[in-house]
Design a protein around this motif. Structure first.
Motif, short mmCIF file in Angstrom:
data_model
loop_
_atom_site.label_atom_id
_atom_site.label_comp_id
_atom_site.label_asym_id
_atom_site.label_seq_id
_atom_site.Cartn_x
_atom_site.Cartn_y
_atom_site.Cartn_z
N GLN A 111 -28.10 41.86 40.59
CA GLN A 111 -28.32 40.72 39.69
C GLN A 111 -27.81 39.43 40.34
N ARG A 112 -26.66 39.50 40.99
CA ARG A 112 -26.09 38.31 41.65
C ARG A 112 -27.01 37.80 42.75
N ALA A 113 -27.55 38.71 43.54
CA ALA A 113 -28.47 38.31 44.61
C ALA A 113 -29.72 37.67 44.03
N GLN A 114 -30.24 38.25 42.95
CA GLN A 114 -31.43 37.67 42.31
C GLN A 114 -31.10 36.31 41.71
N PHE A 115 -29.95 36.18 41.08
CA PHE A 115 -29.54 34.92 40.48
C PHE A 115 -29.37 33.84 41.53
N ASP A 116 -28.76 34.17 42.66
CA ASP A 116 -28.57 33.20 43.73
C ASP A 116 -29.89 32.76 44.34
N ALA A 117 -30.84 33.70 44.44
CA ALA A 117 -32.13 33.38 45.07
C ALA A 117 -33.10 32.69 44.13
N GLU A 118 -33.14 33.12 42.86
CA GLU A 118 -34.18 32.66 41.95
C GLU A 118 -33.68 31.88 40.74
N GLY A 119 -32.36 31.88 40.47
CA GLY A 119 -31.83 31.18 39.30
C GLY A 119 -31.99 31.97 38.02
N CYS A 120 -32.32 33.26 38.13
CA CYS A 120 -32.44 34.14 36.97
C CYS A 120 -32.04 35.55 37.41
N PHE A 121 -31.88 36.43 36.44
CA PHE A 121 -31.57 37.83 36.75
C PHE A 121 -32.18 38.71 35.69
#
Length: 141
Positions: free
Chosen positions: A48-58
């Motif tokens: 989730q953290r990787a997705q949040f950092d890359a896309e601004g959502c999780f």
């Protein structure tokens, strides 16, 4: 004794400019938005953290139905249920009471969906995810 030189107006102006820049950087790093974002990142799984950092959502998996939800950065109309293909299906709007920073709202939404999905959705307002979401407006300090 101490000897002080009287500084000119340009030196005073430069000092004030540097002080304002320092204050702005302190607020950006330690203000409510930054603190809430750090807390949210601490609670996210590594994926989730990787997705949040890359896309601004999780993405979150609901506790009762196992459905996937995408939580976008923001406080209003930022939760979308995804279909099997990963496309937005239904939007949900639910927030905790009080004026909270975006990271705190997103963390509450994550916990609600992962622990008691049906109760969270019972309180939520449904919206069409096809409508363009408003862009996040950040405060200027």
């Amino acid at each position: 004794m101490f000897l002080f030189r009287r500084s000119g107006a340009s030196s005073t102006r430069a000092s004030l400019h540097a002080l304002r820049a320092l204050y702005r950087s302190f607020i950006e790093e330690n203000g409510p938005e930054a603190r809430s974002r750090r807390l949210l990142r601490d609670w996210l799984s590594p994926d989730q953290r990787a997705q949040f950092d890359a896309e601004g959502c999780f993405e979150v998996t609901g506790s009762h139905t196992g459905r996937r939800y995408r939580v976008h950065y923001g406080t209003v109309s930022n939760v979308v249920r995804l279909d099997e293909a990963g496309q937005p299906e239904t939007g949900w709007c639910f927030i905790p009471q009080g004026a909270l920073a975006a990271g705190d709202v997103m963390l509450a939404q994550k916990i609600a969906l992962e622990t008691d999905e049906m109760a969270a959705l019972a309180l939520a307002n449904r919206f069409s995810p096809k409508v363009q979401r408003p862009r996040v407006v950040r405060r200027a300090y």
